[in-house]
Design a protein around this motif. Structure first.
Motif, PDB file in Angstrom:
ATOM      1  N   HIS A  84      -1.786  -2.328   1.824  1.00 33.50           N
ATOM      2  CA  HIS A  84      -2.286  -3.177   2.807  1.00 33.50           C
ATOM      3  C   HIS A  84      -2.585  -4.752   2.227  1.00 33.50           C
ATOM      4  O   HIS A  84      -2.537  -5.565   2.643  1.00 33.50           O
ATOM      5  N   GLY A  85      -2.795  -4.459   0.683  1.00 30.81           N
ATOM      6  CA  GLY A  85      -3.106  -5.999   0.271  1.00 30.81           C
ATOM      7  C   GLY A  85      -2.040  -6.824  -0.128  1.00 30.81           C
ATOM      8  O   GLY A  85      -2.125  -7.910  -0.137  1.00 30.81           O
ATOM      9  N   LYS A  86      -1.132  -6.124  -0.699  1.00 30.17           N
ATOM     10  CA  LYS A  86       0.031  -6.717  -1.289  1.00 30.17           C
ATOM     11  C   LYS A  86      -0.406  -7.794  -2.350  1.00 30.17           C
ATOM     12  O   LYS A  86       0.179  -8.947  -2.686  1.00 30.17           O
ATOM     13  N   SER A  87      -1.171  -7.174  -3.360  1.00 36.08           N
ATOM     14  CA  SER A  87      -1.663  -8.206  -4.221  1.00 36.08           C
ATOM     15  C   SER A  87      -1.410  -7.722  -5.581  1.00 36.08           C
ATOM     16  O   SER A  87      -0.691  -6.900  -5.723  1.00 36.08           O
ATOM     17  N   ILE A  88      -2.005  -8.426  -6.559  1.00 36.92           N
ATOM     18  CA  ILE A  88      -1.467  -8.374  -7.971  1.00 36.92           C
ATOM     19  C   ILE A  88      -1.560  -6.698  -8.496  1.00 36.92           C
ATOM     20  O   ILE A  88      -0.891  -6.072  -8.955  1.00 36.92           O
ATOM     21  N   TYR A  89      -3.000  -6.686  -8.182  1.00 35.28           N
ATOM     22  CA  TYR A  89      -3.481  -5.260  -9.038  1.00 35.28           C
ATOM     23  C   TYR A  89      -2.724  -4.137  -8.167  1.00 35.28           C
ATOM     24  O   TYR A  89      -2.433  -2.851  -8.687  1.00 35.28           O
ATOM     25  N   SER A  90      -2.825  -4.172  -6.890  1.00 38.97           N
ATOM     26  CA  SER A  90      -2.149  -3.097  -6.018  1.00 38.97           C
ATOM     27  C   SER A  90      -0.802  -2.830  -6.257  1.00 38.97           C
ATOM     28  O   SER A  90      -0.088  -1.720  -6.365  1.00 38.97           O
ATOM     29  N   LYS A  91      -0.070  -4.191  -6.834  1.00 36.65           N
ATOM     30  CA  LYS A  91       1.575  -3.730  -7.038  1.00 36.65           C
ATOM     31  C   LYS A  91       1.520  -3.147  -8.449  1.00 36.65           C
ATOM     32  O   LYS A  91       2.493  -2.396  -8.764  1.00 36.65           O
ATOM     33  N   ARG A  92       0.581  -3.533  -9.484  1.00 36.45           N
ATOM     34  CA  ARG A  92       0.684  -2.867 -10.408  1.00 36.45           C
ATOM     35  C   ARG A  92       0.260  -1.282 -10.505  1.00 36.45           C
ATOM     36  O   ARG A  92       0.886  -0.662 -11.130  1.00 36.45           O
ATOM     37  N   LEU A  93      -0.668  -0.956  -9.521  1.00 37.05           N
ATOM     38  CA  LEU A  93      -0.625   0.231  -9.356  1.00 37.05           C
ATOM     39  C   LEU A  93       0.414   1.075  -8.614  1.00 37.05           C
ATOM     40  O   LEU A  93       0.762   2.099  -9.198  1.00 37.05           O
ATOM     41  N   THR A  94       1.074   0.359  -7.864  1.00 44.55           N
ATOM     42  CA  THR A  94       2.330   1.078  -7.219  1.00 44.55           C
ATOM     43  C   THR A  94       3.305   1.122  -8.259  1.00 44.55           C
ATOM     44  O   THR A  94       4.284   2.294  -8.332  1.00 44.55           O
ATOM     45  N   ASP A  95       3.607   0.001  -9.066  1.00 46.63           N
ATOM     46  CA  ASP A  95       4.651   0.424 -10.402  1.00 46.63           C
ATOM     47  C   ASP A  95       4.258   1.474 -11.029  1.00 46.63           C
ATOM     48  O   ASP A  95       5.015   2.086 -11.777  1.00 46.63           O
ATOM     49  N   LYS A  96       2.961   1.636 -11.591  1.00 50.02           N
ATOM     50  CA  LYS A  96       2.305   2.706 -12.509  1.00 50.02           C
ATOM     51  C   LYS A  96       2.897   3.953 -11.757  1.00 50.02           C
ATOM     52  O   LYS A  96       3.209   4.894 -12.606  1.00 50.02           O
ATOM     53  N   VAL A  97       2.454   4.077 -10.602  1.00 46.62           N
ATOM     54  CA  VAL A  97       2.887   5.483  -9.839  1.00 46.62           C
ATOM     55  C   VAL A  97       4.245   5.844 -10.018  1.00 46.62           C
ATOM     56  O   VAL A  97       4.741   6.925 -10.237  1.00 46.62           O
ATOM     57  N   ALA A  98       5.072   4.740  -9.576  1.00 49.60           N
ATOM     58  CA  ALA A  98       6.595   4.868  -9.694  1.00 49.60           C
ATOM     59  C   ALA A  98       7.201   5.037 -10.849  1.00 49.60           C
ATOM     60  O   ALA A  98       8.248   5.898 -11.166  1.00 49.60           O
ATOM     61  N   ALA A  99       6.543   4.729 -11.968  1.00 53.91           N
ATOM     62  CA  ALA A  99       6.857   4.921 -13.327  1.00 53.91           C
ATOM     63  C   ALA A  99       6.474   6.287 -13.904  1.00 53.91           C
ATOM     64  O   ALA A  99       7.171   6.745 -15.038  1.00 53.91           O
ATOM     65  N   SER A 100       5.861   6.846 -13.356  1.00 51.13           N
ATOM     66  CA  SER A 100       5.438   8.358 -13.767  1.00 51.13           C
ATOM     67  C   SER A 100       6.453   9.306 -13.721  1.00 51.13           C
ATOM     68  O   SER A 100       7.222   9.469 -12.674  1.00 51.13           O
ATOM     69  N   LYS A 101       6.705  10.495 -14.423  1.00 50.44           N
ATOM     70  CA  LYS A 101       7.700  11.254 -14.324  1.00 50.44           C
ATOM     71  C   LYS A 101       7.384  12.394 -13.402  1.00 50.44           C
ATOM     72  O   LYS A 101       8.197  13.143 -13.055  1.00 50.44           O
ATOM     73  N   TYR A 102       6.159  12.307 -13.020  1.00 52.65           N
ATOM     74  CA  TYR A 102       5.814  13.464 -11.664  1.00 52.65           C
ATOM     75  C   TYR A 102       6.319  12.817 -10.407  1.00 52.65           C
ATOM     76  O   TYR A 102       6.113  13.681  -9.601  1.00 52.65           O
ATOM     77  N   PHE A 103       6.563  11.675 -10.206  1.00 45.89           N
ATOM     78  CA  PHE A 103       6.290  11.128  -8.818  1.00 45.89           C
ATOM     79  C   PHE A 103       7.590  10.443  -8.468  1.00 45.89           C
ATOM     80  O   PHE A 103       8.115   9.718  -9.423  1.00 45.89           O
ATOM     81  N   ILE A 104       8.146  10.397  -7.362  1.00 41.60           N
ATOM     82  CA  ILE A 104       9.433   9.827  -6.996  1.00 41.60           C
ATOM     83  C   ILE A 104       8.802   8.774  -5.845  1.00 41.60           C
ATOM     84  O   ILE A 104       8.295   9.345  -4.736  1.00 41.60           O
ATOM     85  N   LEU A 105       9.075   7.453  -5.806  1.00 43.85           N
ATOM     86  CA  LEU A 105       8.527   6.593  -4.915  1.00 43.85           C
ATOM     87  C   LEU A 105       9.530   6.692  -3.733  1.00 43.85           C
ATOM     88  O   LEU A 105      10.781   5.962  -3.717  1.00 43.85           O
ATOM     89  N   ASN A 106       8.950   7.169  -2.729  1.00 43.85           N
ATOM     90  CA  ASN A 106       9.975   7.591  -1.212  1.00 43.85           C
ATOM     91  C   ASN A 106       9.838   6.259  -0.652  1.00 43.85           C
ATOM     92  O   ASN A 106      11.136   5.954  -0.104  1.00 43.85           O
ATOM     93  N   ASP A 107       8.838   5.834  -0.379  1.00 43.84           N
ATOM     94  CA  ASP A 107       8.989   4.433   0.528  1.00 43.84           C
ATOM     95  C   ASP A 107       7.512   3.678   0.386  1.00 43.84           C
ATOM     96  O   ASP A 107       6.720   4.200  -0.097  1.00 43.84           O
ATOM     97  N   THR A 108       7.755   2.528   1.116  1.00 45.52           N
ATOM     98  CA  THR A 108       6.467   1.789   1.025  1.00 45.52           C
ATOM     99  C   THR A 108       6.320   1.234   2.483  1.00 45.52           C
ATOM    100  O   THR A 108       6.420   0.080   2.576  1.00 45.52           O
ATOM    101  N   PRO A 109       5.777   2.120   3.169  1.00 48.03           N
ATOM    102  CA  PRO A 109       5.550   1.742   4.695  1.00 48.03           C
ATOM    103  C   PRO A 109       4.478   0.754   5.188  1.00 48.03           C
ATOM    104  O   PRO A 109       3.519   0.610   4.212  1.00 48.03           O
TER     105      PRO A 109
END
Length: 408
Positions: A84-109
């Protein structure tokens, strides 16, 4: 008198014993009879070209494929991130999740309702919701919250997935904390750094790489012995019943003990060969070698083979057709494997299941193999398990002898 009616009287008298004058000659004749019966069983076994191939190919395929496919480790979890924020920290957290070997970033609704609709339609497994005030809360109050929604239809995936995402968020929190401390004045920074802190440093014993294959391969070895030394003996006597050859044996004065031993000994040999092949393949393919003594592994396998092959003969004694034997084999194999601690620990089962596991040979050998392979245990350490297997072997093989009827 009907043909073969004298069998009960001469049930334990081997060929040629009518002219024997002492016990030594009787013993020699018993051994000769057993030798000829075992030779007959081996010839009958290898007359079928499928069995020699099965002995080699079956353990090869099981150990080559199953350890990679059967795993409780959960990966490739599909996740939607609602930022909801589209901020620097939130973007970093999203990238960290997407970079994990356990997760696949499906969508960012754009909203939570769209992400929930994706979960209901099976397009995603988890939702990470980051509030609009995420950056502001971190900078001003050094704390913030995120929301996680998990599809827990698959309980294992739901539990492990939530633990993975919590670990990622905690790591991200530690990174941000370190960055914020560096922006403080030196005096304040020193005060914060001197505050008490507790860090947990895990030390993984016996399987330090947390490789799930190392945990499962000993279980698959037990599974191989159960199938080959349990199913094949169960079908042997039934096959002779259907072919009518069992009647020819029944009218002879062969003792029941010699008959059952002749049926079992070839499969004991097959089980030992399969075990040697399995130990070799585990080392060649995965580099897995017993941390204890390999002789202890083979000895434990022999004790187990004695018990599970006796179960196969019992099933064949009570079955008249191959169909009956097949159903009984599948029934008992499922019980042995699912209540044997291969996939789930016995200690986590209900009391009634633990009672069944207490008389389950699969359970004892699985624990023994994992102790010998991973813990580096000795024969003395697994002596209780082997003693229990020995008792089960005596009971089942005795049952196999007494349940075999030469008439009826």
């Amino acid at each position: 008198m009907e043909r073969g009616a004298h069998n009960d009287r001469n049930d334990d008298i081997p060929f040629g014993s009518y002219n024997c004058k002492n016990k030594k000659e009787i013993g020699v004749n018993r051994m000769k009879t057993l030798k000829f019966l075992i030779e007959k069983e081996f010839k009958q076994m290898f007359r079928n070209p499928l069995i020699p191939r099965l002995i080699v190919m079956f353990p090869t395929m099981v150990l080559l494929v199953f350890p990679w496919a059967v795993s409780f480790e959960v990966k490739n979890i599909k996740i939607d991130v609602v930022d909801h924020g589209k901020s620097i920290y939130s973007k970093r957290l999203t990238d960290k999740v997407a970079a994990s070997k356990y997760f696949i970033l499906n969508d960012t609704p754009l909203d939570y309702q769209t992400a929930m609709l994706n979960m209901e339609n099976g397009k995603t497994d988890m939702i990470l919701e980051i509030p609009a005030s995420f950056d502001k809360d971190i900078v001003k109050s050094q704390t913030s919250t995120v929301g996680v929604a998990v599809n827990s239809v698959n309980g294992t995936q739901g539990l492990l997935g939530s633990n993975y995402i919590m670990q990622i968020v905690n790591d991200f929190s530690s990174e941000i904390r370190g960055e914020l401390i560096n922006t403080l004045p030196p005096q304040s920074r020193a005060t914060i750094m001197n505050m008490p802190r507790v860090d947990i440093v895990p030390q993984y014993k016996y399987n330090p790489e947390l490789d799930y294959k190392n945990f499962m391969i000993p279980g698959f070895m037990v599974l191989l012995l159960t199938i080959l030394c349990g199913i094949l003996p169960a079908q042997n006597i039934v096959m002779e019943k259907e072919n009518g050859t069992i009647q020819q044996i029944n009218v002879t004065p062969i003792s029941k003990i010699n008959f059952i031993l002749a049926k079992l000994i070839p499969y004991w040999a097959v089980g030992l060969v399969v075990m040697i092949i399995s130990v070799t393949l585990a080392y060649v393919i995965y580099g897995l070698w017993p941390a204890g003594n390999v002789i202890a592994v083979l000895f434990s396998a022999i004790v187990f083979i004695l018990s599970v092959s006796g179960l196969g003969i019992i099933i064949s004694n009570y079955s008249e057709t191959m169909q009956q034997a097949s159903f009984l084999v599948m029934f008992f194999i499922l019980i042995l494997v699912l209540l044997g601690g291969m996939f789930t620990p016995v200690s986590g089962m209900p009391a009634w299941a633990q009672t069944i596991a207490a008389v389950n040979p699969f359970n004892y050998l699985t624990k023994t193999f994992r102790m010998l392979y991973l813990n580096g245990s000795t024969l003395a350490d697994v002596s209780n398990n082997l003693f229990a297997l020995g008792i089960i072997a005596v009971v089942l093989n005795g049952w196999a002898v007494f349940s075999y009827k030469k008439r009826g």
